[in-house]
Scaffold this motif. Structure first.
Motif, PDB file in Angstrom:
ATOM      1  N   PRO A 181       0.786  -1.149   0.057  1.00 11.06           N
ATOM      2  CA  PRO A 181      -0.041  -0.138   0.044  1.00 11.06           C
ATOM      3  C   PRO A 181       0.875   1.234  -0.006  1.00 11.06           C
ATOM      4  O   PRO A 181       0.429   2.369  -0.487  1.00 11.06           O
ATOM      5  CB  PRO A 181      -0.803  -0.180   1.254  1.00 11.06           C
ATOM      6  CG  PRO A 181      -0.884  -1.678   1.619  1.00 11.06           C
ATOM      7  CD  PRO A 181       0.405  -2.255   1.086  1.00 11.06           C
ATOM      8  N   ALA A 182       1.866   1.196   0.691  1.00 10.64           N
ATOM      9  CA  ALA A 182       2.737   2.450   0.830  1.00 10.64           C
ATOM     10  C   ALA A 182       3.530   2.740  -0.501  1.00 10.64           C
ATOM     11  O   ALA A 182       3.997   3.732  -0.721  1.00 10.64           O
ATOM     12  CB  ALA A 182       3.874   2.358   1.913  1.00 10.64           C
ATOM     13  N   SER A 183       3.574   1.705  -1.497  1.00 11.38           N
ATOM     14  CA  SER A 183       4.379   1.770  -2.576  1.00 11.38           C
ATOM     15  C   SER A 183       3.658   0.946  -3.912  1.00 11.38           C
ATOM     16  O   SER A 183       4.171   0.090  -4.421  1.00 11.38           O
ATOM     17  CB  SER A 183       5.742   1.600  -2.617  1.00 11.38           C
ATOM     18  OG  SER A 183       6.449   1.743  -3.814  1.00 11.38           O
ATOM     19  N   PRO A 184       2.411   1.292  -4.436  1.00  9.25           N
ATOM     20  CA  PRO A 184       1.692   0.446  -5.024  1.00  9.25           C
ATOM     21  C   PRO A 184       2.232   0.729  -6.547  1.00  9.25           C
ATOM     22  O   PRO A 184       2.746   1.778  -6.875  1.00  9.25           O
ATOM     23  CB  PRO A 184       0.247   1.093  -5.143  1.00  9.25           C
ATOM     24  CG  PRO A 184       0.269   2.678  -4.574  1.00  9.25           C
ATOM     25  CD  PRO A 184       1.493   2.609  -3.726  1.00  9.25           C
ATOM     26  N   PRO A 185       1.784  -0.479  -7.327  1.00  6.32           N
ATOM     27  CA  PRO A 185       2.183  -0.375  -8.596  1.00  6.32           C
ATOM     28  C   PRO A 185       1.239   0.454  -9.595  1.00  6.32           C
ATOM     29  O   PRO A 185       0.135   0.945  -8.889  1.00  6.32           O
ATOM     30  CB  PRO A 185       1.987  -1.768  -9.304  1.00  6.32           C
ATOM     31  CG  PRO A 185       0.799  -2.333  -8.056  1.00  6.32           C
ATOM     32  CD  PRO A 185       1.050  -1.631  -7.085  1.00  6.32           C
ATOM     33  N   PRO A 186       1.587   1.034 -10.712  1.00  2.00           N
ATOM     34  CA  PRO A 186       0.795   1.808 -11.397  1.00  2.00           C
ATOM     35  C   PRO A 186      -0.734   1.044 -11.670  1.00  2.00           C
ATOM     36  O   PRO A 186      -0.785   0.052 -11.892  1.00  2.00           O
ATOM     37  CB  PRO A 186       1.493   1.845 -12.812  1.00  2.00           C
ATOM     38  CG  PRO A 186       3.063   1.705 -12.575  1.00  2.00           C
ATOM     39  CD  PRO A 186       3.055   0.493 -11.403  1.00  2.00           C
ATOM     40  N   TRP A 187      -1.810   1.756 -11.615  1.00  3.24           N
ATOM     41  CA  TRP A 187      -2.810   1.297 -11.546  1.00  3.24           C
ATOM     42  C   TRP A 187      -3.326   0.705 -12.687  1.00  3.24           C
ATOM     43  O   TRP A 187      -3.929  -0.423 -12.753  1.00  3.24           O
ATOM     44  CB  TRP A 187      -4.021   2.457 -11.350  1.00  3.24           C
ATOM     45  CG  TRP A 187      -5.468   2.056 -11.158  1.00  3.24           C
ATOM     46  CD1 TRP A 187      -6.523   2.250 -12.185  1.00  3.24           C
ATOM     47  CD2 TRP A 187      -6.075   0.913 -10.130  1.00  3.24           C
ATOM     48  NE1 TRP A 187      -7.643   1.567 -11.735  1.00  3.24           N
ATOM     49  CE2 TRP A 187      -7.326   0.853 -10.694  1.00  3.24           C
ATOM     50  CE3 TRP A 187      -5.404   0.157  -9.460  1.00  3.24           C
ATOM     51  CZ2 TRP A 187      -8.139   0.020 -10.085  1.00  3.24           C
ATOM     52  CZ3 TRP A 187      -6.386  -0.552  -8.472  1.00  3.24           C
ATOM     53  CH2 TRP A 187      -7.763  -0.709  -9.114  1.00  3.24           C
ATOM     54  N   GLU A 188      -2.770   1.168 -14.102  1.00  3.30           N
ATOM     55  CA  GLU A 188      -3.179   0.372 -15.182  1.00  3.30           C
ATOM     56  C   GLU A 188      -2.415  -0.858 -15.161  1.00  3.30           C
ATOM     57  O   GLU A 188      -2.922  -1.588 -16.358  1.00  3.30           O
ATOM     58  CB  GLU A 188      -2.711   1.389 -16.335  1.00  3.30           C
ATOM     59  CG  GLU A 188      -1.437   1.577 -16.633  1.00  3.30           C
ATOM     60  CD  GLU A 188      -0.890   2.947 -15.675  1.00  3.30           C
ATOM     61  OE1 GLU A 188       0.126   3.560 -15.856  1.00  3.30           O
ATOM     62  OE2 GLU A 188      -1.757   3.482 -14.922  1.00  3.30           O
ATOM     63  N   SER A 189      -1.565  -1.137 -14.564  1.00  2.44           N
ATOM     64  CA  SER A 189      -0.926  -2.440 -14.885  1.00  2.44           C
ATOM     65  C   SER A 189      -1.620  -3.592 -13.957  1.00  2.44           C
ATOM     66  O   SER A 189      -1.275  -4.582 -14.023  1.00  2.44           O
ATOM     67  CB  SER A 189       0.613  -2.348 -14.116  1.00  2.44           C
ATOM     68  OG  SER A 189       0.917  -2.071 -12.892  1.00  2.44           O
ATOM     69  N   VAL A 190      -2.567  -3.053 -12.869  1.00  5.28           N
ATOM     70  CA  VAL A 190      -3.050  -4.214 -12.257  1.00  5.28           C
ATOM     71  C   VAL A 190      -4.667  -3.997 -12.271  1.00  5.28           C
ATOM     72  O   VAL A 190      -5.171  -5.014 -11.726  1.00  5.28           O
ATOM     73  CB  VAL A 190      -2.716  -4.092 -10.780  1.00  5.28           C
ATOM     74  CG1 VAL A 190      -1.242  -4.439 -10.465  1.00  5.28           C
ATOM     75  CG2 VAL A 190      -2.987  -2.612 -10.075  1.00  5.28           C
ATOM     76  N   SER A 191      -5.248  -3.164 -12.828  1.00  8.29           N
ATOM     77  CA  SER A 191      -6.714  -2.826 -12.685  1.00  8.29           C
ATOM     78  C   SER A 191      -7.358  -3.738 -13.597  1.00  8.29           C
ATOM     79  O   SER A 191      -8.536  -4.097 -13.141  1.00  8.29           O
ATOM     80  CB  SER A 191      -6.938  -1.331 -13.460  1.00  8.29           C
ATOM     81  OG  SER A 191      -6.622  -1.193 -14.584  1.00  8.29           O
TER      82      SER A 191
END
Length: 202
Positions: A181-191
């Motif tokens: 949570p403190a350093s999440p991946p780019p949203w487009e890569s997991v959404s």
């Protein structure tokens, strides 16, 4: 060769005219039905595209709220919270398909549930054999589901301070996603893995 009396020939002519007029009417009626069907199919395609576009944009918009819910350990609350429906995106896709968005609304439910869009085509049927068809336009409706498909994540809280350091999501397609949570991946890569978007029956 037998010839019809002149009077019989005169009587046959109106019958011939009526038959031709009847066939012409049937041809116009079939054309009108075909045009109406084509317009209906076009409107349904516009509704499908509009609903999917709105749902996909909503999924894109989830990113900040989703990651904030992980930081606050409030994922379940996020998944049932109301969300803004990007109806402007629905209108954009409807317009690209020669239609206008008339209704656009969410159906609340767990895992972000559904977005329904109703559109109206811009072209009228406008057939001389169908009274009122000059203003009759095709309408259609479509519903897209936004489904969270990675439920019940494993949570790591090594410090036991109530602030998780890691979420491990095992999704229904077998893919595993780990999010800090403190350093999440780019949203487009997991959404697209976390949230599936597809058309459904209402």
């Amino acid at each position: 060769m037998t010839k019809l009396p002149r009077s019989d020939r005169g009587q046959a002519f109106p019958i011939y005219i009526m038959m031709v007029a009847g066939l012409l009417f049937l041809a116009l009626a079939f054309f009108a039905v075909g045009k109406a069907s084509a317009l209906r199919n076009g409107s349904q395609g516009a509704a499908d595209a509009a609903a999917l576009a709105a749902a996909q944009q909503a999924r894109t918009n989830f990113g900040p709220g989703f990651y904030a819910s992980l930081l606050g350990n409030m994922l379940d609350a996020f998944l049932v919270a109301p969300f803004d429906v990007p109806c402007s995106e629905a209108q954009r896709l409807a317009s690209a398909n020669d239609a206008d968005e008339k209704l656009c609304y969410p159906t609340p439910g767990y895992l972000r549930d559904r977005i329904t869009v109703e559109v109206e085509g811009r072209k009228p049927v406008d057939s001389p054999v169908l009274p009122g068809s000059e203003n009759k336009k095709a309408k259609a409706e479509a519903t897209a589901l936004i489904e969270f498909r990675c439920p019940n994540p494993k949570v790591v809280d090594a410090d036991s301070n109530g602030v998780p350091e890691l979420f491990t999501f095992t999704c229904r397609n077998g893919e595993i996603i780990e999010i800090v949570p403190a350093s999440p991946p780019p949203w487009e890569s997991v959404s697209r893995t976390l949230f599936d978007v597809r058309l459904v029956d209402q």
